[in-house]
Design a protein around this motif. Sequence first.
Motif: not given
Length: 633
Positions: A575-577, A582-585, A600-604, A618-619
């Motif tokens: 995710l680059r935000t 918060r992010a829901d998948v 701002e750069d996160l790998t899940l 969803e952000g």
Amino acid sequence: MAKRLADAVELQDFLRTAGTLTLADRRTLVQQALVLIEQNYVHLPLKVAMHAVSPVQRLRLLGLRLTRQTDTTMDPEWRFHAELSAIFHSVRDLHTNYLLPLPFSGKIAYLPFQIEEYYDGDERHYLVTKVVEGYSAPPFGTGAEVTHWNGIPIDRAVDISAARFAGSNPAASHSRGLQALTIRPLRIHVPPDEEWIVLTYADAHGITQELREKWRITGNLPPFVNADEVSIAAVAQGLDLGTDEIGRAIKMLYVPQAITAQETADVPGLTTEPAAPGAEVPTSMPGMFRARSVVTASGTFGHLRVFTFNVNDPDGFVAEFVRLAGLLPQNGLILDVRGNGGGHIFASEFLLQTLTPNVITPEPAQFITTPLNGRICAQHEQNPTGQIDLGPWCRSMQQALETGAVYSGGFPITPADGANAIGQRYHGPVALITDARCYSATDIFAAGFQDHKIGPVIGVDDNTGAGGANVWTHDLLKLLLELPEPAAGSPYLPLPGEASMRVAIRRTVRVRDLAGTPVEDLGVVPDHRHRMTRADLLQDNADLLQRAGRLLSGLPVRRLDVELGGAAGELELTLRTSLLDRADVYLDGRPRLTADLTREDLTLPVPGLADAQVIRVEGFHEGRLAAARTLLP
């Protein structure tokens, strides 16, 4: 196109070919008009109340007069067309039309220039903004300021013209009246009374001049959609036919380079490079879109003009919109639908999802409850043709016989799954520009844009054209009682001379905060009003775009890019935000993961990602849904 203009004839020569209807033909047209207005027309109670008109009684009186005439004593044909047209125009509904027969159908009457209005303070002025290529009458030309029309002060001349043409509110009437001064589709309007006009204007040096110019008649470009056949596009029509005809005519007269044989998203060789500041993005659908990057004092933003929703393929239309928006600056989009007369309701409501993270609720639509509408719904309750499903409306139509309800229940024309299939694609702020010529599917789009709180609405008029309905043609209604098997006692008869009629069959109402409010006659009131300036008319909307840029510069610019990566069986999301916390998948509609966006750069890593058919991220910002991204791996 040059040949069409070269083949144009003067009005007096064209009218010599008119006049082929028999008395029996005229009686048929009046009787069929009565069927549509009395038994199909959804807005009849509203129009009788709001405009104090009685189209049913006027049709009965016209029919009575025809019974007293013979083939030798009947009125001239132009008078019959004028009376029947006036009855349809009296309801001030651009969906409900008498469409003139041959030789009028497919023709336009035009003067070789276009006039638009601007404001200087509170004073309105009228300016020549376009002339047909090759036309010359020095010192007349672009920039000439019109003061009188046939000796009448131009403001008054516009008001007189407006009184003759349908416009459901003052802004719409004025706009139509101005437009009709120089161009009229003869399918919708009877020919001009005058064979020529005398225009008084101030030239570039401020010197008063006069121009005498004859009306010309030529063939128009054909429409992209056949509204008389049983198809999804025809059944989901939300179109101001007059504006659509004029739009095609203006393209032919002033921008012939935008004419294509078809509009499709499948064109090789289009650029994939983002637009440079001030540059245009080539499109495979030049009749539908114009996309460019515009430089304003507040920053560089995208400007995407949508000329029409009148398409056969709404998915391809949305795909091209998404492609163009993706190549424009991502920090703000000016979405411009001025002059858009509507078209495919699916196309207009499918587009909304690309601009917001929220679920789109399509506008519900209602029939007026009459026995004839009940028969049509019952015949298509099970969708026997595979093109039209009226089942949702049937039960409420039957209940109306017991309850006396004026309208059926409200159900969306646009499928909700299609309106939310691909989700948000543009994450910057969006401002919408409207005018009084926005109509039908464009009214529905503007209402949905405002109801879903996508962004500010800037109006160059006090409201939109206020056409809140689905429109069907007489030929389509006739077919619906013939398929899959002909119904006994159909009231629809063939129309003579290629004449036709259209009627608003289902009215649309708004959702969310204004749930249940009709769009018809009321339209969409903008959040911000911009009066067009001289610079707007002569310098490609210079002041209007500056105004939109100032609004966009004050809104947050969010980012939510999602990339699927990793080895097979161990897939993960990167995710680059921006401006999200918060992010829901969700995988196939089920929640799988929530994460705080600490950078701002996160790998899940997400369990079950490899098997998912639909991935939605969803952000959120401070607990509010602010951005979304849907992946269809």
